[in-house]
Design a protein around this motif. Structure first.
Motif, PDB file in Angstrom:
ATOM      1  N   PHE A   1       0.845  -1.199   0.000  1.00  0.00           N
ATOM      2  CA  PHE A   1       0.000   0.000   0.000  1.00  0.00           C
ATOM      3  C   PHE A   1       0.881   1.249   0.000  1.00  0.00           C
ATOM      4  CE2 PHE A   1      -3.168  -3.026   1.286  1.00  0.00           C
ATOM      5  CZ  PHE A   1      -4.363  -2.505   0.795  1.00  0.00           C
ATOM      6  N   LYS A   2       0.465   2.213  -0.784  1.00  0.00           N
ATOM      7  CA  LYS A   2       1.178   3.487  -0.848  1.00  0.00           C
ATOM      8  C   LYS A   2       0.227   4.611  -0.471  1.00  0.00           C
ATOM      9  CE  LYS A   2       4.325   1.957  -4.488  1.00  0.00           C
ATOM     10  NZ  LYS A   2       4.831   2.207  -5.872  1.00  0.00           N
ATOM     11  N   PRO A   3       0.689   5.574   0.305  1.00  0.00           N
ATOM     12  CA  PRO A   3      -0.196   6.674   0.703  1.00  0.00           C
ATOM     13  C   PRO A   3      -0.561   7.567  -0.484  1.00  0.00           C
ATOM     14  CG  PRO A   3       2.049   7.105   1.413  1.00  0.00           C
ATOM     15  CD  PRO A   3       2.045   5.702   0.883  1.00  0.00           C
ATOM     16  N   LEU A   4      -1.828   7.930  -0.569  1.00  0.00           N
ATOM     17  CA  LEU A   4      -2.263   8.908  -1.554  1.00  0.00           C
ATOM     18  C   LEU A   4      -2.316  10.302  -0.939  1.00  0.00           C
ATOM     19  CD1 LEU A   4      -5.162   7.130  -3.504  1.00  0.00           C
ATOM     20  CD2 LEU A   4      -2.818   7.559  -4.251  1.00  0.00           C
ATOM     21  N   PHE A   5      -2.284  10.336   0.376  1.00  0.00           N
ATOM     22  CA  PHE A   5      -2.303  11.597   1.123  1.00  0.00           C
ATOM     23  C   PHE A   5      -1.287  11.484   2.236  1.00  0.00           C
ATOM     24  CE2 PHE A   5      -4.501  13.754   4.843  1.00  0.00           C
ATOM     25  CZ  PHE A   5      -4.022  15.017   4.536  1.00  0.00           C
TER      26      PHE A   5
ATOM     27  N   GLY B   1      -0.822  13.405   4.779  1.00  0.00           N
ATOM     28  CA  GLY B   1      -1.249  13.927   6.072  1.00  0.00           C
ATOM     29  C   GLY B   1      -0.781  15.340   6.362  1.00  0.00           C
ATOM     30  N   LYS B   2       0.003  15.911   5.422  1.00  0.00           N
ATOM     31  CA  LYS B   2       0.568  17.237   5.663  1.00  0.00           C
ATOM     32  C   LYS B   2       0.306  18.215   4.518  1.00  0.00           C
ATOM     33  CE  LYS B   2       4.369  15.221   8.340  1.00  0.00           C
ATOM     34  NZ  LYS B   2       5.855  15.035   8.415  1.00  0.00           N
ATOM     35  N   THR B   3       0.226  17.704   3.291  1.00  0.00           N
ATOM     36  CA  THR B   3       0.065  18.568   2.119  1.00  0.00           C
ATOM     37  C   THR B   3      -0.962  17.957   1.159  1.00  0.00           C
ATOM     38  OG1 THR B   3       1.725  17.482   0.722  1.00  0.00           O
ATOM     39  CG2 THR B   3       2.525  19.121   2.303  1.00  0.00           C
ATOM     40  N   THR B   4      -1.286  18.696   0.118  1.00  0.00           N
ATOM     41  CA  THR B   4      -2.195  18.182  -0.924  1.00  0.00           C
ATOM     42  C   THR B   4      -1.410  17.665  -2.127  1.00  0.00           C
ATOM     43  OG1 THR B   4      -2.418  20.438  -1.796  1.00  0.00           O
ATOM     44  CG2 THR B   4      -4.124  19.668  -0.273  1.00  0.00           C
ATOM     45  N   THR B   5      -0.135  17.374  -1.914  1.00  0.00           N
ATOM     46  CA  THR B   5       0.697  16.821  -2.982  1.00  0.00           C
ATOM     47  C   THR B   5       0.060  15.553  -3.546  1.00  0.00           C
ATOM     48  OG1 THR B   5       2.713  17.692  -1.972  1.00  0.00           O
ATOM     49  CG2 THR B   5       2.972  15.887  -3.548  1.00  0.00           C
ATOM     50  N   GLY B   6      -0.013  15.461  -4.873  1.00  0.00           N
ATOM     51  CA  GLY B   6      -0.597  14.289  -5.518  1.00  0.00           C
ATOM     52  C   GLY B   6      -2.065  14.466  -5.856  1.00  0.00           C
ATOM     53  N   TRP B   7      -2.622  15.642  -5.504  1.00  0.00           N
ATOM     54  CA  TRP B   7      -4.034  15.929  -5.752  1.00  0.00           C
ATOM     55  C   TRP B   7      -4.185  17.276  -6.452  1.00  0.00           C
ATOM     56  CZ3 TRP B   7      -7.852  12.480  -4.025  1.00  0.00           C
ATOM     57  CH2 TRP B   7      -7.402  11.470  -3.158  1.00  0.00           C
ATOM     58  N   HIS B   8      -5.288  17.432  -7.161  1.00  0.00           N
ATOM     59  CA  HIS B   8      -5.646  18.717  -7.741  1.00  0.00           C
ATOM     60  C   HIS B   8      -7.158  18.757  -7.928  1.00  0.00           C
ATOM     61  CE1 HIS B   8      -5.150  16.053 -11.267  1.00  0.00           C
ATOM     62  NE2 HIS B   8      -6.097  16.801 -11.833  1.00  0.00           N
TER      63      HIS B   8
ATOM     64  N   VAL C   1     -16.757  17.831   5.304  1.00  0.00           N
ATOM     65  CA  VAL C   1     -16.357  16.430   5.331  1.00  0.00           C
ATOM     66  C   VAL C   1     -14.853  16.348   5.561  1.00  0.00           C
ATOM     67  CG1 VAL C   1     -16.015  16.337   2.818  1.00  0.00           C
ATOM     68  CG2 VAL C   1     -16.516  14.211   4.069  1.00  0.00           C
ATOM     69  N   TRP C   2     -14.400  15.206   6.102  1.00  0.00           N
ATOM     70  CA  TRP C   2     -12.980  14.969   6.368  1.00  0.00           C
ATOM     71  C   TRP C   2     -12.585  13.610   5.787  1.00  0.00           C
ATOM     72  CZ3 TRP C   2     -16.426  17.118   9.651  1.00  0.00           C
ATOM     73  CH2 TRP C   2     -16.088  18.289  10.344  1.00  0.00           C
ATOM     74  N   TYR C   3     -11.361  13.540   5.265  1.00  0.00           N
ATOM     75  CA  TYR C   3     -10.779  12.277   4.791  1.00  0.00           C
ATOM     76  C   TYR C   3      -9.348  12.166   5.311  1.00  0.00           C
ATOM     77  CZ  TYR C   3     -14.573  12.003   1.348  1.00  0.00           C
ATOM     78  OH  TYR C   3     -15.800  11.945   0.734  1.00  0.00           O
ATOM     79  N   LYS C   4      -8.933  10.951   5.686  1.00  0.00           N
ATOM     80  CA  LYS C   4      -7.548  10.742   6.108  1.00  0.00           C
ATOM     81  C   LYS C   4      -7.150   9.285   5.878  1.00  0.00           C
ATOM     82  CE  LYS C   4      -8.382   9.599  11.008  1.00  0.00           C
ATOM     83  NZ  LYS C   4      -8.044   9.927  12.414  1.00  0.00           N
ATOM     84  N   ASN C   5      -5.872   8.986   6.140  1.00  0.00           N
ATOM     85  CA  ASN C   5      -5.344   7.619   6.001  1.00  0.00           C
ATOM     86  C   ASN C   5      -5.713   7.015   4.649  1.00  0.00           C
ATOM     87  OD1 ASN C   5      -4.310   7.780   8.620  1.00  0.00           O
ATOM     88  ND2 ASN C   5      -6.163   6.910   9.535  1.00  0.00           N
ATOM     89  N   ILE C   6      -5.527   7.807   3.595  1.00  0.00           N
ATOM     90  CA  ILE C   6      -5.865   7.342   2.242  1.00  0.00           C
ATOM     91  C   ILE C   6      -4.659   6.628   1.640  1.00  0.00           C
ATOM     92  CG2 ILE C   6      -6.825   8.028   0.020  1.00  0.00           C
ATOM     93  CD1 ILE C   6      -7.540  10.744   1.343  1.00  0.00           C
ATOM     94  N   SER C   7      -4.825   5.355   1.357  1.00  0.00           N
ATOM     95  CA  SER C   7      -3.718   4.583   0.762  1.00  0.00           C
ATOM     96  C   SER C   7      -4.264   3.625  -0.285  1.00  0.00           C
ATOM     97  CB  SER C   7      -2.953   3.808   1.842  1.00  0.00           C
ATOM     98  OG  SER C   7      -3.792   2.848   2.461  1.00  0.00           O
ATOM     99  N   ILE C   8      -3.386   3.221  -1.206  1.00  0.00           N
ATOM    100  CA  ILE C   8      -3.831   2.367  -2.314  1.00  0.00           C
ATOM    101  C   ILE C   8      -2.786   1.300  -2.634  1.00  0.00           C
ATOM    102  CG2 ILE C   8      -2.847   3.770  -4.182  1.00  0.00           C
ATOM    103  CD1 ILE C   8      -5.607   3.291  -5.638  1.00  0.00           C
TER     104      ILE C   8
END
Length: 226
Positions: free
Chosen positions: A24-28, A30-37, A216-223
């Motif tokens: 599993f690799k983190p998609l977030f 926990g500190k920045t929005t890196t990897g998202w737009h 809404v809140w999201y965390k611990n996002i991994s894939i």
């Protein structure tokens, strides 16, 4: 001897957790929005704030650039996704996947499937069948409702491999179906998406966190790619 046994148990527990997370690799982070737009844009709307290790759609910070649905920079095909979510009272959101990003589509839900994130009894949409937490939105109803009370964190998983789709909420398998076969075509034909061109046809796509205009809140996002 007792200390040795305790140490051994701790080591075993750590090993089991490590194995469970292997691949599993983190998609977030926990500190920045890196990897998202924001969908069909390059930046991230001001409403999306990183707070206490979570991505928070904070309506108090929603400036002229708004919020918008967040999407991953990368596309995924076969995958196992894990994430935690919670909503404010009367809130609605969703985790949308197989999203095709293109200027000819105005929203992530124009093409993507959604695992519903919602206050079941507080938001009006929760009154409709297949629109409740854990449902495959407007398509397949959850077999049960193991959702936590509003304001508490829920753990969700989406596993999609070669058309076999499984949705898990708080450790309980709530939806199992097969995508893109003849039965699936019937499910789509009986839904609001029946006449939507190009909806649900993409077998790879981006993952999105929906801005439905509610907190809404999201965390611990991994894939894990399968």
């Amino acid at each position: 001897m007792k200390k040795i046994l305790i140490s051994a148990c701790i080591l075993l527990a750590v090993t089991q957790i490590t194995k469970a997370q292997k691949g599993f690799k983190p998609l977030f982070d926990g500190k920045t929005t890196t990897g998202w737009h924001t969908y069909n844009k390059t930046g991230v709307g001001s409403a999306w704030q990183v707070q206490d290790g979570a991505l928070h759609l904070d309506l108090t910070t929603k400036g002229a650039d708004g919020g918008g649905d967040l999407v991953t920079d990368k596309e995924y095909g076969n995958f196992h996704l894990k994430y935690d979510w919670k909503v404010a009272p009367k809130a609605n959101s969703g985790l949308i996947f197989y999203v095709h990003e293109d200027q000819k589509y105005h929203a992530t839900y124009s093409t993507g499937l959604e695992m519903q994130v919602i206050d079941n009894d507080g938001h009006p949409d929760g009154k409709f069948p297949k629109h409740r937490a854990g449902d495959l939105y407007d398509l397949v109803k959850s077999s049960s409702e193991p959702v936590k009370p509003v304001g508490e964190w829920n753990k969700a998983e989406i596993i999609s491999k070669n058309g076999k789709l499984t949705l898990i909420l708080n450790g309980v398998t709530v939806v199992q179906t097969t995508l893109w076969d003849e039965n699936w075509k019937g499910i789509v034909a009986a839904s609001k998406f029946a006449t939507w061109k190009d909806w649900g046809i993409f077998k790879t796509g981006k993952i999105a966190l929906q801005d439905h205009g509610d907190e809404v809140w999201y965390k611990n996002i991994s894939i894990k790619e399968l």
